[in-house]
Every structure is written in structure tokens, then in C-alpha cells.
Design an enzyme around this catalytic site. Structure first.
Site, short mmCIF file in Angstrom:
data_model
loop_
_atom_site.label_atom_id
_atom_site.label_comp_id
_atom_site.label_asym_id
_atom_site.label_seq_id
_atom_site.Cartn_x
_atom_site.Cartn_y
_atom_site.Cartn_z
N ASP A 278 7.70 -0.60 -6.26
CA ASP A 278 6.29 -0.77 -5.88
C ASP A 278 5.44 -0.48 -7.13
O ASP A 278 5.96 -0.11 -8.19
CB ASP A 278 5.94 0.13 -4.69
CG ASP A 278 4.71 -0.39 -3.95
OD1 ASP A 278 3.96 -1.22 -4.52
OD2 ASP A 278 4.48 0.03 -2.80
C1 BGC Z 1 1.49 -1.56 -2.41
C2 BGC Z 1 2.37 -2.75 -2.13
C3 BGC Z 1 1.85 -3.96 -2.87
C4 BGC Z 1 1.72 -3.63 -4.34
C5 BGC Z 1 1.27 -4.80 -5.19
C6 BGC Z 1 1.18 -1.37 -3.89
O1 BGC Z 1 0.23 -0.39 -4.08
O2 BGC Z 1 2.11 -0.41 -1.89
O3 BGC Z 1 2.42 -2.99 -0.76
O4 BGC Z 1 2.70 -5.05 -2.64
O5 BGC Z 1 0.81 -2.57 -4.50
O6 BGC Z 1 -0.06 -5.09 -4.99
#
Ligand code: BGC
Length: 752
Positions: A278
Site C-alpha cells: 500500500d
Molecule cells: C490506500 C489504498 C489505495 C492507495 C493508493 C492508500 O492510502 O490505503 O486503498 O489504493 O492509497 O491510492
């Protein structure tokens, strides 16, 4: 024999294709330097929506020098083409992979996932993903960070809005439907399909206290039975990629958890695709206390995280770790191979510009067709929670006062994670009612801000959205609203949360409608006019006072681009509401976690009204929720017969059919979601008092009765035992059917 010939006919092209791919990737990897391989593991952000403090820098230079494998949050054929052209200037011309958070629609926004889940309509959900893919791919995107399949039983957690709610069975069905919608048949032959990414692996929805990013801790048996099924179902449906979650599991953050990402995901489940961290998930392990950037990056790659999102821990430290013998080239090769395989599968080596078509961007995004679908999906996501004296549907000749901070607020229709929406497109409630069939006389007033406290209002307005705060005092707004309400026959109060009060980093300790809005509602109720509460929310809220005092309550979640039109469709009865809650609504926060599939304890409450000493209950509130899982009303009424089985004994060879008759006893045609639950009452481990095992959504004309049948086989009765083996245990099971998880009738069945 014939069968064998058919099998061979299918197998040959697959083998050739597989060999082609391996040979292609082997040849390419032979030419790659270690730095270029590490470059493929680097996922940078294009900056269109960022959720962390770090952002990517020097991106153009890095692309040209082969230091970037993919970009997310960059969209539009022109921008994507330009970035891909830079990649074509790199030494080996390896195309970039373009990702985006396409969560509930792209430019045309559908209800937030929790709302879509309330439709219990798998075709609708699959179509929503297919349409999102059609739009996103037309804008250059080949990879979406969806579906989010985290089970959540704590509505304080803001990301519950992005989930399908509390139930593993419903969540698994939805996860698989979304993958099918995004990926089509999985061949990616069409440039209108894209790769899905199952997230957040795993248990992210179980963060302690419902506080985002917090620790999780859970027994394996609970994980296997209650939290892992949706991830597994989405992977079994062919999802091409998996995102590691921010939280820890057994004391090790998911991003560096080898048991999770390698033993379970790859060895036990057979996942062959790509894994990604993530947003800065690798770097964040420094704060978790796992060492410096080099140490955490080494831990992540060795555990099985292939791509490093934004943090560049891999880019900056893996070379050094290889030299020092802390990471092997084979480990880097394995990750790089999976990135290249994803690009190969998507067809990017054949045509790096496959997803860059100005013509498609101009003709496929935000069309009549996508908007019509958004309107249908929105209306199907609404859940009617109360309708006293049939105040709904509204009559065309009634004068209506529409009151509340979200009545005419374009920025807050789409809900959280609608990063590609054009907020100007959203149809507000006021616009929808004015377009409505009735052309009724409509009055309006704001009545209140989201919160009285400007700081709280600012907290509730992230990602560049505002709540459209009014500078007047609470009193002035309220007085104006009451005066407006007095002119009408019926009051529609549109209250609740703003779009960003749920979503990432939007946890709440009190999940009520903010007090100033409740004050407004009290004043509206005091006028004596019928009050319809149209609720905006991305999570279950505590609504005890509201439920006792308003005449009707329609939960519309965050309904997307066509929110206002869909609300008008339902308020005026053009569409009969049919949604049912995918999550329990508690009476108060002290009951949390509250979910229907609970265990019984040795001293269960009897179920009769009132407190019971030395039984498992609270002094000050019942155990029951305000609205149970699976609950939702219609403008018509349904009567259920008791369930009947076609045999009393089920065996491995003989499934059982359970039948229930459902009659439409009211005045409207309507859809009903008929639910089937089971309970094992003779287990060797304790099992939930109810578990959803099937459901059917049926259309029943007024006055008619339909027979709804379910087939149960032994696999429906099986679960993971203490030894984590999936088995069905012989003995007695209760089979329950009904309109929701609380109101069911039961028949017994023996597994022999
Ligand atoms: C979130 C994810 C997301 C990623 C990219 C993160 O902060 O937890 O769900 O896909 O950002 O934007």
C-alpha cells in the site's frame, strides 16, 4: 474420447501461449541489469490523488533511465501516452503499467461500495465494475486498486464505506463479481478490461478501536472462517494482483509478513499474480519499529511484496542489500518476473499504447448509458429503514420542504474515493426533485452546517472537497428552515455525514448525526408535519432518536453521480426500494462490535425484553441492534412461509432443497431479498448463531406468491476447524429463512 479431443484442442493454444510468455520474459530478463529489475518494482504516483505525505519526484528522469515499473494516479490518454513515450526511450523499452483507485465507478460515479453491497445484486455489481473498467481504460488506466474486500464489524472505521460490510459470504460473492466485472474473461484481449487488485490483504477492517491503520490481532480460526473468505473468492475469480494492508498480523506488518504473502497466498491458495504494497507501506515499517529503510525493504521483498508503492525503499536500498547478501538476486528476479508477467498479460508489450485512445476517451466516458446505469444502481442501493403510515411514496400534489446541508451540495454526492469524478456532474437532491415526475412545489433551506464547530467541518472535508459551510449562526439557519418547513405538506430532511466523514483516515468515536443537525431535525419534527429523513452516510450510524421520531427514514449512503435523480425516483415511487443492510446498525457505540453472526456464550440472553442478571448483556442497553443485518423495507409488504426441506438428511452425495413461499401482500410490485442462514448446533467448535449461506433477489407482483428454492450441499455446511482444515461435521444443523437476519423461521437438517 470426444471429451479428450476437446480438452486437447483447448490445451494446445494455452500451452503455446504460456511458453511464449515464459520465453519472452526469460529473454527480456537476461538482458536486464539488476538496477533495471529493481526499477520494475518501483511504483510511483502521478499525484492526482495522494493519501500519504511522500510523493514521487523526478519521475520523468527515472522513467527514461528504467527506474519505474508503473505509475498510478495519472489519467487521460495524452498524459498516459506522454509517460509511456518516456518509457519507450529507456534502454529496454519496457512499458509502464498505469494504475488508479477506480473504486465505485470512474468519471460516472456509482454508490459507495457499502451502498452497492446493499443491492445484494451481483449482476448489478459486476456491471458497475465493467462500466468503471470501460471508462477507466478509455482514460489510459490498465490496473485498478479494487475490489476492497475487507470484512468490517466496527462502524467507527471510516473505510467501512469502501467495503461490502460485515459478512464473509456476501463479501465473497461481491469480491468475485467485481473481479469479473473489471477483468472480463481475464484474457485482456479487449482494451475495455483492466487488472483488478484485491485489497487490503489482510484483516485491515479489523483494526483495533476502529482507528485507521491500527493494529489487528486475531486467531487463525477466526481469520479463516470470517475474514479471509472474500480475499480468497476474489483471487479464485482470477484477480491479477493483491495489495498488502497497512496493519500488522501476528506482530508482523502485512507488507513484510511471509506467512501471509507467501505461505498462505501463494502456496496454500495458489495465487500466481502480482503483489504490491500500500501507499508507502514499506517505509511505514520503520515507524512500526522494524528497522531502517534498508532493513524494512529487504523484509518486504523477502516476504513476497513485489512492488513498492511510492516509498522507493526498493529503488534506493535493494541493490545494496544484494551486495551485502541480505537479499538474493533470485528474490528480485521473482518479483520482477511477476511485474513483467502482468504487463505481458495485459498486452502492453504488444502495444504499449493499447489504453491510449482519444477516440475512446471522448466516446466512452460519462455517457447517457453510464449515467442511466448510475441512476439505476443508486436507487437499488437505497435502504428504507422506516415508513410509518406510508408517508412514502410522496404524492405528486404535496408541497415539499427539502432541508439540510447536503440538499444542494454537488461536492458531496459521490462519497469517498471518487477520485476521478467531475463533481460538477453530480445531480443534487434538490436538482433531482426539481427534475422529478411531479413538478411539485418545492421549498428549500440549508438549516444547518454539517458540524457546528468549523474545525470539525474542516476535518470532514478532505481531498479538496468542502462541505460548503454557511457563515450564518446555527440559530439563524434553523429559524429559516422551520419557517420554510411550515409552508410545506411534508418535510424531507437530508442530513448525515459529508462525503469525507467516511473513507481513509476518517474514523469516528461517535457515529451519530452531528448534534447541530439533530437539533434541526428536532425542530422540524416539532412542526408536526410528516418528516422523511433522507440519510447520507458511509457507515452505520446510531439513529435511535431519529427512528423513534421521524415518519420515514431512507438511507441513501453516498449514491454517486445520479444521486438526486435516484432519490426522486424512490421518493415518488417510480422505483420501489429493495436494498437491505449489508451491515448491522447498532443502538449506540458501546455495543460495538455488533454483528449478526455472533457466538452464543454459555449464558446467552433469553431474547425477552429487559436486563437479565448473570447473563451476557448490558445494564443499560439491549444486545439487539437498531436495524439488523439484512434488514430493509419496501413500499409493499411480504409474507414468508416457514422453510421446508425435501429431505431431513443431507449427505455428501445428496444435496437438500430448501423451499420457502414468499407472498407480496401489499399494494406495489416489488423486489425482495430472501435470505437463508444456517447454524451448527452440534459442532466440535462453537459456531455463530446464524451464518448467511445463500440469498435470492426475486421480483414479486402484488398479490402474487413465488416459491423460492435454495440448494444446500455439504460444502455449504463446512467450515475451518481448530486444525484449520475445511470440513463439514456430522450432526444437526438449523436452516433458517426470512427477510433479514433477525426475523427467521427454522427447519432442522441432519448431516450424515
Ligand atoms: C490506500 C489504498 C489505495 C492507495 C493508493 C492508500 O492510502 O490505503 O486503498 O489504493 O492509497 O491510492
Amino acid at each position: 474420447m470426444k471429451k479428450l479431443a476437446v480438452l486437447l484442442w483447448f490445451a494446445v493454444p494455452v500451452l503455446v501461449f504460456g511458453q511464449d510468455k515464459d520465453k519472452f520474459i526469460n529473454d527480456l530478463m537476461r538482458k536486464m541489469t539488476l538496477e533495471e529489475k529493481i526499477g520494475q518494482l518501483n511504483l510511483v504516483t502521478g499525484g492526482e490523488a495522494t493519501t500519504g505525505s511522500a510523493v514521487s519526484t523526478d519521475v520523468e528522469k527515472k522513467i527514461r533511465s528504467g527506474q519505474v515499473g508503473g505509475i498510478f494516479s495519472l489519467s487521460g490518454p495524452a498524459k498516459v501516452r506522454r509517460a509511456q513515450e518516456l518509457a519507450m526511450q529507456s534502454r529496454l523499452k519496457i512499458p509502464l503499467l498505469f494504475g488508479m483507485d477506480v473504486i465505485h465507478g470512474y468519471r460516472t460515479v456509482f454508490p459507495v461500495p457499502l451502498g452497492l453491497a446493499a443491492s445484494w445484486d451481483m449482476n448489478l455489481i459486476e456491471r458497475s465494475a465493467a462500466i468503471a473498467a470501460e471508462e477507466a481504460t478509455a482514460d489510459g488506466i490498465a490496473w485498478t486498486f479494487s475490489p476492497m474486500v475487507d470484512i468490517c464489524r466496527d462502524p467507527r472505521w471510516g473505510r467501512i464505506a469502501e467495503s461490502s460490510g460485515e459478512d464473509p459470504y456476501l463479501g465473497a460473492k461481491i469480491g468475485a463479481a467485481m473481479v469479473r466485472g473489471y477483468q472480463g474473461d481475464g484474457s485482456f484481449k479487449e482494451n475495455s478490461t483492466m487488472m483488478a487488485c484485491v485489497k487490503h490483504f489482510a484483516l485491515y477492517g479489523a483494526s483495533e478501536g476502529g482507528r485507521d491503520y491500527n493494529t489487528t490481532d486475531m486467531s487463525r480460526i477466526r481469520m479463516y472462517n470470517e475474514y479471509l473468505p472474500p480475499y480468497k473468492a476474489a483471487i479464485d475469480a482470477g484477480a491479477g494482483s493483491v495489495m498488502a494492508s497497512f496493519n500488522e498480523i501476528d506482530g508482523i506488518p502485512a507488507t513484510a509478513n511471509r506467512w501471509l504473502l507467501t505461505d498462505l497466498l501463494r502456496k496454500e491458495w495458489g495465487f500466481k499474480g502480482l503483489t504490491v504494497s500500500d501507499y508507502t507501506g514499506v517505509n511505514e515499517m520503520i515507524a512500526h519499529g522494524l528497522g531502517d529503510l534498508q532493513a524494512v525493504s529487504a523484509k518486504a521483498i523477502r516476504a513476497g511484496t513485489d512492488m513498492d508503492m511510492v516509498g522507493e525503499g526498493y529503488l534506493n536500498t535493494l541493490g545494496k542489500s544484494v551486495k551485502e547478501g541480505k537479499v538474493t538476486v533470485a528474490e528480485i528476479d521473482a518479483a520482477c518476473r511477476r511485474v513483467l508477467a502482468a504487463k505481458y498479460d495485459l498486452g502492453l508489450f504488444k502495444d504499449p499504447f493499447k489504453y491510449c485512445s482519444e477516440e475512446r476517451a471522448a466516446s466512452r466516458i460519462y455517457t447517457e448509458k453510464t449515467r442511466a446505469f448510475a441512476r439505476e444502481a443508486a436507487a437499488k442501493s437505497f435502504v428504507l429503514l422506516k415508513n410509518k403510515n406510508r408517508v412514502l411514496p410522496l404524492k405528486p400534489n404535496q408541497k415539499v420542504a427539502v432541508i439540510g446541508p447536503l440538499v444542494n451540495n454537488k461536492e458531496n454526492m459521490g462519497g469517498t474515493w471518487a477520485v476521478s469524478e467531475d463533481r460538477n456532474n453530480s445531480v443534487t437532491l434538490l436538482e433531482g426533485l426539481r427534475n422529478g415526475p411531479a413538478k411539485a412545489e418545492i421549498f428549500t433551506a440549508r438549516g444547518a452546517n454539517i458540524y457546528s464547530d468549523p474545525q470539525m467541518d474542516a476535518n470532514a472535508a478532505l481531498f479538496g472537497k468542502t462541505t460548503g459551510r454557511d457563515s450564518r449562526s446555527d440559530r439563524e439557519m434553523l429559524d429559516e428552515a422551520v419557517a420554510v418547513a411550515r409552508k410545506a405538506d411534508v418535510i424531507v430532511a437530508a442530513l448525515g455525514e459529508s462525503a469525507e466523514m467516511t473513507g481513509e483516515a476518517s474514523s469516528r468515536t461517535q457515529i451519530n448525526i452531528p448534534d447541530n443537525q439533530v437539533e434541526l431535525l428536532k425542530a422540524l419534527v416539532a412542526t408536526g408535519k410528516p418528516v422523511v429523513l433522507v440519510l447520507f452516510t458511509g457507515r452505520p450510524l446510531t439513529l435511535t432518536w431519529e427512528n423513534d421520531n421521524v415518519d420515514a427514514l431512507l438511507n441513501i449512503w453516498f449514491a454517486g453521480s445520479e444521486a438526486g435523480n435516484a432519490v426522486a425516483d424512490v421518493l415518488y415511487g417510480k422505483v420501489n426500494p429493495s436494498g437491505k443492510l449489508p451491515v448491522t446498525f447498532p443502538r449506540n457505540e458501546g455495543q460495538i462490535p455488533l454483528y449478526y453472526a455472533m457466538k452464543n456464550t454459555g449464558r446467552p440472553h433469553s431474547g425477552n425484553p429487559g436486563f437479565e442478571k448473570f447473563r451476557s448483556n448490558y445494564l443499560d442497553a439491549p444486545n439487539t441492534p437498531l436495524y439488523p443485518f439484512g434488514y430493509g423495507l419496501s413500499y409493499t409488504t411480504f409474507r414468508y412461509s416457514a422453510p421446508v426441506t425435501d429431505r431431513a438428511v443431507i449427505t455428501a452425495k445428496e444435496p437438500v432443497t430448501v423451499t420457502v413461499n414468499v407472498s407480496n401482500t401489499g399494494d406495489y410490485d416489488g423486489e425482495e431479498i430472501v435470505q437463508l442462514y444456517i447454524r451448527d448446533v452440534e459442532g466440535s467448535v462453537t459456531r455463530p448463531v446464524k451464518e448467511l449461506k445463500d440469498f435470492k433477489k426475486v421480483f414479486i407482483r402484488k398479490g402474487e406468491t413465488v416459491k423460492v428454492s435454495f440448494t444446500l450441499d455439504v460444502s455449504d455446511l463446512s467450515y475451518y476447524y481448530s486444525d484449520l482444515k475445511l470440513q463439514a461435521e456430522k450432526g444437526i444443523y438449523e436452516i433458517m429463512t426470512g427477510p433479514d437476519s433477525a426475523e427467521t423461521e427454522m427447519v432442522k437438517l441432519e448431516l450424515r
